[in-house]
Design a protein around this motif. Structure first.
Motif, PDB file in Angstrom:
ATOM      1  N   ASN A  27       5.379  10.824   5.391  1.00 21.46           N
ATOM      2  CA  ASN A  27       5.148  11.588   4.165  1.00 21.46           C
ATOM      3  C   ASN A  27       6.152  12.727   4.008  1.00 21.46           C
ATOM      4  OD1 ASN A  27       3.033   9.979   3.393  1.00 21.46           O
ATOM      5  ND2 ASN A  27       1.553  11.166   4.582  1.00 21.46           N
ATOM      6  N   LYS A  30       9.320  11.275   2.840  1.00 20.57           N
ATOM      7  CA  LYS A  30       9.244  10.921   1.420  1.00 20.57           C
ATOM      8  C   LYS A  30       9.437  12.159   0.546  1.00 20.57           C
ATOM      9  CE  LYS A  30       6.359   9.860  -2.269  1.00 20.57           C
ATOM     10  NZ  LYS A  30       5.106  10.288  -2.813  1.00 20.57           N
ATOM     11  N   GLU A  33      12.916  13.142   0.248  1.00 15.66           N
ATOM     12  CA  GLU A  33      13.723  12.039  -0.308  1.00 15.66           C
ATOM     13  C   GLU A  33      14.611  11.368   0.728  1.00 15.66           C
ATOM     14  OE1 GLU A  33      15.514  12.840  -4.041  1.00 15.66           O
ATOM     15  OE2 GLU A  33      13.623  13.437  -4.952  1.00 15.66           O
ATOM     16  N   PHE A  35      14.479   7.943   2.584  1.00 14.75           N
ATOM     17  CA  PHE A  35      13.668   6.749   2.427  1.00 14.75           C
ATOM     18  C   PHE A  35      13.810   5.816   3.607  1.00 14.75           C
ATOM     19  CE2 PHE A  35      14.227   8.322  -1.898  1.00 14.75           C
ATOM     20  CZ  PHE A  35      12.889   8.643  -2.115  1.00 14.75           C
ATOM     21  N   LEU A  36      12.653   5.369   4.033  1.00  9.40           N
ATOM     22  CA  LEU A  36      12.598   4.424   5.139  1.00  9.40           C
ATOM     23  C   LEU A  36      12.231   3.066   4.553  1.00  9.40           C
ATOM     24  CD1 LEU A  36      10.278   6.621   7.342  1.00  9.40           C
ATOM     25  CD2 LEU A  36      12.701   6.304   7.765  1.00  9.40           C
TER      26      LEU A  36
ATOM     27  N   TYR B  34       2.156   6.264  -5.996  1.00 10.69           N
ATOM     28  CA  TYR B  34       1.363   6.703  -4.842  1.00 10.69           C
ATOM     29  C   TYR B  34       1.791   8.118  -4.461  1.00 10.69           C
ATOM     30  CZ  TYR B  34       5.111   6.260  -1.385  1.00 10.69           C
ATOM     31  OH  TYR B  34       6.243   6.429  -0.662  1.00 10.69           O
ATOM     32  N   TYR B  36       0.893   9.816  -1.008  1.00 12.93           N
ATOM     33  CA  TYR B  36       1.332   9.756   0.387  1.00 12.93           C
ATOM     34  C   TYR B  36       0.451   8.824   1.197  1.00 12.93           C
ATOM     35  CZ  TYR B  36      -2.005  13.666   0.430  1.00 12.93           C
ATOM     36  OH  TYR B  36      -3.092  14.455   0.246  1.00 12.93           O
ATOM     37  N   ILE B  37       0.908   8.556   2.420  1.00 12.12           N
ATOM     38  CA  ILE B  37       0.188   7.624   3.285  1.00 12.12           C
ATOM     39  C   ILE B  37      -0.736   8.408   4.201  1.00 12.12           C
ATOM     40  CG2 ILE B  37       0.478   5.912   5.130  1.00 12.12           C
ATOM     41  CD1 ILE B  37       3.373   5.600   3.661  1.00 12.12           C
ATOM     42  N   MET B  66      10.125   1.658   0.438  1.00  9.59           N
ATOM     43  CA  MET B  66       9.459   2.917   0.098  1.00  9.59           C
ATOM     44  C   MET B  66      10.395   3.733  -0.767  1.00  9.59           C
ATOM     45  SD  MET B  66       7.629   4.610   3.345  1.00  9.59           S
ATOM     46  CE  MET B  66       7.417   6.239   2.671  1.00  9.59           C
ATOM     47  N   THR B  67       9.948   4.046  -1.974  1.00 10.36           N
ATOM     48  CA  THR B  67      10.733   4.992  -2.768  1.00 10.36           C
ATOM     49  C   THR B  67       9.807   6.143  -3.154  1.00 10.36           C
ATOM     50  OG1 THR B  67      10.251   3.919  -4.843  1.00 10.36           O
ATOM     51  CG2 THR B  67      12.196   3.155  -3.689  1.00 10.36           C
ATOM     52  N   LYS B  68      10.299   6.952  -4.070  1.00  8.57           N
ATOM     53  CA  LYS B  68       9.538   8.138  -4.407  1.00  8.57           C
ATOM     54  C   LYS B  68       8.171   7.790  -5.011  1.00  8.57           C
ATOM     55  CE  LYS B  68      10.813  12.728  -5.913  1.00  8.57           C
ATOM     56  NZ  LYS B  68      10.197  13.249  -7.113  1.00  8.57           N
TER      57      LYS B  68
END
Lengths: 391, 85
Positions: A27, A30, A33, A35-36, B34, B36-37, B66-68
């Protein structure tokens, strides 16, 4: 797809992340910015992922904050490849040399293709092109298609359109053949019937016009047979479209020499293949021995190497096929020479004669080492053709 | 939704943060918008969306992209659960 390409060019890293708060790490990444992708859980606390090469330093610091450990497994993409091959200098030099050679060779013309010919022999046009400067092995930018087209259009009447298109290393010459159309006659045109062959008139009917010859007359080529006018007692001379049927007896003669001793060559059915490579004009043979046959015919088949559909390379493979032959001597006597000569002449004459053969005579003269056979045909044929005239 | 968006008929999911879930053949899952995880295991994923939480149960779950705003999950999806807050 585009993303994959960008990732490949910039390079990416396969990493293993270990820690208890992996979700938190993801998180955080993310939010910043980073990205994985390709995230896969390996054990309860171990995660496998891919990360862009430029983001790795930032990701390391985030991992430290979250008490995770990042292990770099391997690098992928172009930077990794570059690093691996950087030390192999000869490899890199030859790789760029190859690229340069391919680029250079694409600046030349390596093949000439002729399209759209049915009556004209393509080799003639290739020869004409070579004479006026469009030949295999010249620079593409120096091709002067305009002058070649103009020259060929001026010289040849059987070509109605000509275009040169250069695609890759292939010069395509497109030809549109001119059709010879027969001269059309209008009903109202004035025309004579003239003889197109010399012979003896056997029959003449005039549908319209005045016949100028009688049956039994001998006419030369070009003589007027039926004139396109009529003369009445009261109407005077009236011009019209001459029409009619003229038949004549025509003599065709032809002679042929038949040797007394004739050498016949026949294939035995045995053959062998030999391959050689040709670079433009330089030929390398891949065989050392000469043919094992004593007497043979060779057929060459050339195949140009192609990189892409229109990208020819100046390399071609030549396949030489040798067919073994044996020679037999055949002695022709009088009767067999006569038969053979008649057959040859008959085949030749078949194309010329359109009428009915009424007589045929063969004459054989014997010389020291050959027979001369002369055949004479007498044929009844229509000989009239129309010719326009102006008053 | 603003008046501007209504006037130009812009799709709702583009301008708002309404979550959108797309399932492709029980093995590919696309979560849009989304946040967050919350939890990630290879048999269970918990994702926070704007109006709630989505629980995904399955086997060999893998987050391939996974993007924004978007998340693509691959694997055998067995069930999906929504928790509205």
């Amino acid at each position: 797809m585009l993303k994959r390409l960008i990732n490949f060019v910039l390079g990416y890293i396969n990493v293993e992340i270990e820690g208890y708060y992996i979700e938190k790490f993801i998180n955080m990444c993310k939010r910043k910015e980073i990205f994985l992708w390709g995230i896969r859980k390996q054990k309860v606390t171990v995660l496998k992922a891919k990360i862009a090469k430029i983001d790795i330093e930032q990701a390391k610091s985030i991992a430290q904050e979250n008490q995770c450990i990042i292990k770099i497994k391997n690098q992928k993409g172009f930077p990794g490849l570059w690093k691996r091959y950087k030390k192999r200098k000869i490899f890199i030099i030859s790789f760029f040399l190859l690229l340069g050679m391919v680029y250079l060779s694409s600046k030349f013309i390596w093949n000439i293709e002729i399209q759209g010919t049915s009556k004209i022999n393509p080799d003639e046009i290739v020869k004409e092109a070579e004479d006026s400067g469009l030949k295999v092995g010249m620079l593409k930018c120096k091709v002067d298609a305009e002058s070649f087209i103009n020259k060929l259009r001026m010289e040849r009447t059987d070509i109605s359109w000509l275009g040169v298109e250069i695609k890759g290393t292939n010069a395509i010459i497109k030809v549109v053949e001119a059709e010879e159309k027969p001269e059309m006659f209008d009903e109202n045109d004035y025309c004579n019937i003239i003889a197109n062959k010399s012979g003896e008139i056997t029959k003449i009917y005039a549908h319209s016009g005045t016949p100028l010859v009688k049956e039994g007359d001998v006419v030369e080529k070009g003589d007027v047979l039926i004139a396109g006018w009529m003369e009445g007692n009261f109407t005077g001379k009236q011009y019209m479209n001459g029409n009619g049927v003229v038949k004549a007896k025509i003599k065709y003669t032809d002679s042929e020499k038949i040797d007394k001793k004739e050498i016949k060559r026949e294939r035995t059915g045995k053959k062998e293949n030999k391959i050689s490579i040709k670079f433009n004009n330089f030929k390398i043979n891949f065989y050392k021995r000469l043919s094992k046959f004593e007497k043979y015919d060779t057929i060459y088949a050339e195949k140009k190497l192609q990189l892409l559909p229109n990208y020819y390379l100046p390399i071609s493979f030549i396949e030489n096929t040798n067919f073994e032959i044996y020679e037999t001597e055949k002695i022709n006597d009088y009767s067999s020479a006569k038969l053979q000569g008649e057959e040859v002449i008959h085949n030749k004459m078949d194309k010329l004669i359109h009428g009915e053969i009424i007589d045929k005579s063969t004459d054989v003269i014997e010389y020291d080492d050959y027979y001369k056979i002369t055949v004479m045909y007498e044929v009844i044929e229509k000989i009239g053709t129309k010719e326009k005239f102006n008053i | 939704m603003s008046k501007f968006d209504k006037l130009f008929e812009i799709p709702q999911e583009l301008v708002s943060e309404i979550p959108k879930v797309t399932i492709l053949g029980f093995e590919k899952l696309l979560l849009e918008n989304y946040k967050y995880i919350l939890e990630y295991q290879d048999v269970f994923i918990r994702v926070k969306m704007k109006f709630g939480i989505i629980n995904i149960y399955g086997v060999n779950l893998e987050m391939i992209e996974m993007t924004k705003d978007d998340l693509i999950i691959m694997g055998t999806v067995e069930s999906i659960e929504f928790e509205k807050l």
